[in-house]
Design an enzyme around this catalytic site. Structure first.
Site, short mmCIF file in Angstrom:
data_model
loop_
_atom_site.label_atom_id
_atom_site.label_comp_id
_atom_site.label_asym_id
_atom_site.label_seq_id
_atom_site.Cartn_x
_atom_site.Cartn_y
_atom_site.Cartn_z
N ILE A 44 0.88 -1.18 0.00
CA ILE A 44 0.00 0.00 0.00
C ILE A 44 0.91 1.22 0.00
O ILE A 44 1.78 1.35 0.90
CB ILE A 44 -0.91 0.02 1.26
CG1 ILE A 44 -1.73 -1.26 1.36
CG2 ILE A 44 -1.79 1.26 1.25
CD1 ILE A 44 -2.48 -1.42 2.67
N TYR A 85 3.48 6.42 -4.22
CA TYR A 85 4.08 7.77 -4.25
C TYR A 85 4.78 8.00 -5.59
O TYR A 85 4.12 8.15 -6.60
CB TYR A 85 5.01 7.98 -3.05
CG TYR A 85 5.44 9.40 -2.86
CD1 TYR A 85 4.52 10.45 -2.93
CD2 TYR A 85 6.78 9.72 -2.62
CE1 TYR A 85 4.92 11.78 -2.76
CE2 TYR A 85 7.19 11.04 -2.45
CZ TYR A 85 6.26 12.06 -2.53
OH TYR A 85 6.66 13.36 -2.37
N ASP A 137 -8.71 3.67 -1.87
CA ASP A 137 -8.41 4.12 -0.51
C ASP A 137 -8.20 2.91 0.41
O ASP A 137 -9.05 2.01 0.45
CB ASP A 137 -9.61 4.96 -0.03
CG ASP A 137 -9.38 5.61 1.32
OD1 ASP A 137 -8.57 5.10 2.13
OD2 ASP A 137 -10.03 6.65 1.57
N HIS A 163 -0.37 6.12 6.76
CA HIS A 163 0.24 6.05 8.10
C HIS A 163 -0.63 6.61 9.22
O HIS A 163 -0.14 6.85 10.33
CB HIS A 163 1.61 6.74 8.13
CG HIS A 163 2.57 6.22 7.11
ND1 HIS A 163 2.87 4.89 6.98
CD2 HIS A 163 3.27 6.87 6.14
CE1 HIS A 163 3.74 4.73 5.99
NE2 HIS A 163 3.98 5.91 5.46
C1 LIG Z 1 5.20 7.09 1.89
S1 LIG Z 1 4.40 7.15 0.36
C2 LIG Z 1 4.75 5.58 -0.33
C3 LIG Z 1 6.19 5.39 -0.66
C4 LIG Z 1 6.55 4.16 -1.43
N1 LIG Z 1 5.96 2.96 -0.86
C5 LIG Z 1 8.04 4.00 -1.46
O1 LIG Z 1 8.56 3.06 -0.82
O2 LIG Z 1 8.72 4.79 -2.13
C6 LIG Z 1 2.72 7.08 0.84
C7 LIG Z 1 1.70 6.93 -0.27
O3 LIG Z 1 0.48 6.54 0.34
C8 LIG Z 1 -0.59 7.09 -0.38
N2 LIG Z 1 -1.78 7.15 0.47
C9 LIG Z 1 -2.11 8.09 1.41
N3 LIG Z 1 -3.32 7.83 1.93
C10 LIG Z 1 -3.77 6.71 1.32
C11 LIG Z 1 -4.97 5.95 1.42
N4 LIG Z 1 -5.94 6.31 2.27
N5 LIG Z 1 -5.13 4.87 0.64
C12 LIG Z 1 -4.15 4.50 -0.22
N6 LIG Z 1 -2.97 5.18 -0.37
C13 LIG Z 1 -2.81 6.28 0.39
C14 LIG Z 1 -0.09 8.46 -0.79
O4 LIG Z 1 -0.83 8.91 -1.94
C15 LIG Z 1 1.38 8.20 -1.06
O5 LIG Z 1 1.62 7.99 -2.43
#
Ligand SMILES: C[S@@+](CC[C@H](N)C(=O)[O-])C[C@H]1O[C@@H](n2cnc3c(N)ncnc32)[C@H](O)[C@@H]1O
Length: 235
Positions: free
Chosen positions: A43, A46, A87, A113
């Site tokens: 999940i 980014y 989501d 998170h």
């Molecule tokens: C920390 S980044 C991910 C980084 C990636 N996994 C990496 O290792 O480079 C967090 C991602 O979670 C997504 N995100 C935030 N809220 C979310 C949700 N409710 N459901 C799914 N994805 C979500 C954001 O759009 C963002 O792209």
């Protein structure tokens, strides 16, 4: 083997976002999973940097699914991976993901998170983690951040939920049925590993644990370890 540490030199312009110390933990924890024909779910996409990291680690026979709420992430799909948009708190969406791509051997939650996000995804996806699978939640320091629904010992934070899981895992062993009844999670949770900002829950389906005594190669099983406290909610 230092696959994850060495991957940093192999990255391209797609940014990877991890805490530095996760790489050494993954190198140790996941070494036996390399090249395996597994079903993997992450999940959080980014900028897409983790897609190639996981794909090249597991190899061409693994099925890799990634989720993100941001529709732009669909364009970051690479060969051997699928990106789905939705989501992580939408249980209908997660059910569709499970139906299409599950059950999974490894799940990594690196999404939003927030407490409700981590807990809803864990509750929905844990039943679809395979036996001997790993459920990994990154950046669990947000359990201490009020803006994310956490705080020190905040009731309902993801870390507090995982601490309770440690109790559930041991719920075979006491006689305090009134305040600490047997919990079904004891039949599924093999370990709850806490690292700085990382929690890993290992699944292993089991019936009641037992002790062994061994002499001259002869193994004798015993369930005394459970019966000794006269645990009523098991027997
Ligand atoms: C920390 S980044 C991910 C980084 C990636 N996994 C990496 O290792 O480079 C967090 C991602 O979670 C997504 N995100 C935030 N809220 C979310 C949700 N409710 N459901 C799914 N994805 C979500 C954001 O759009 C963002 O792209």
């Amino acid at each position: 083997m230092k696959y994850f540490r060495n991957f940093l030199k192999k990255t391209d312009d797609r940014m990877l976002m991890k805490m530095d110390h996760y790489l050494d933990i993954y190198d140790r924890l996941l070494k036996d999973w390399r090249g395996r024909n597994i079903r993997f779910l992450e999940i959080g996409v980014y900028k897409g940097g983790s897609l190639r990291m996981w794909r090249d680690f597991f190899g061409p026979n693994a099925e890799l699914t990634f989720l993100d709420i941001d529709p732009a992430c669909k364009t970051l799909e690479i060969e051997g991976t699928t990106v789905e948009i939705g989501d992580q708190t939408d249980t209908d969406f997660l059910a569709k993901i499970v139906e299409k791509y599950g059950p999974f051997d490894i799940i990594v939650d690196d999404g939003g998170h927030k407490m409700d996000q981590q807990k809803t995804s864990f509750r929905s996806l844990w039943p679809h983690l395979k036996n001997n699978g790993l459920y990994i939640v990154e950046d669990t320091h947000t359990s201490y951040w009020p803006g994310f629904g956490g705080g020190f010992r905040a009731k309902g934070s993801f870390i507090e939920t995982c601490k309770a899981l440690v109790d559930h895992m041991h719920s075979w062993y006491t006689d305090q049925d009134d305040i600490f009844p047997f919990h079904a999670a004891a039949k599924q949770v093999h370990s709850v590993q806490f690292y700085d900002s990382l929690v890993i829950v290992e699944k292993q389906l089991k019936e009641a644990p037992f002790s062994i005594s061994v002499q001259n190669g002869e193994v004798t099983k015993s369930d005394k370890i459970l019966k000794v406290r006269n645990r009523k909610s098991i027997f």
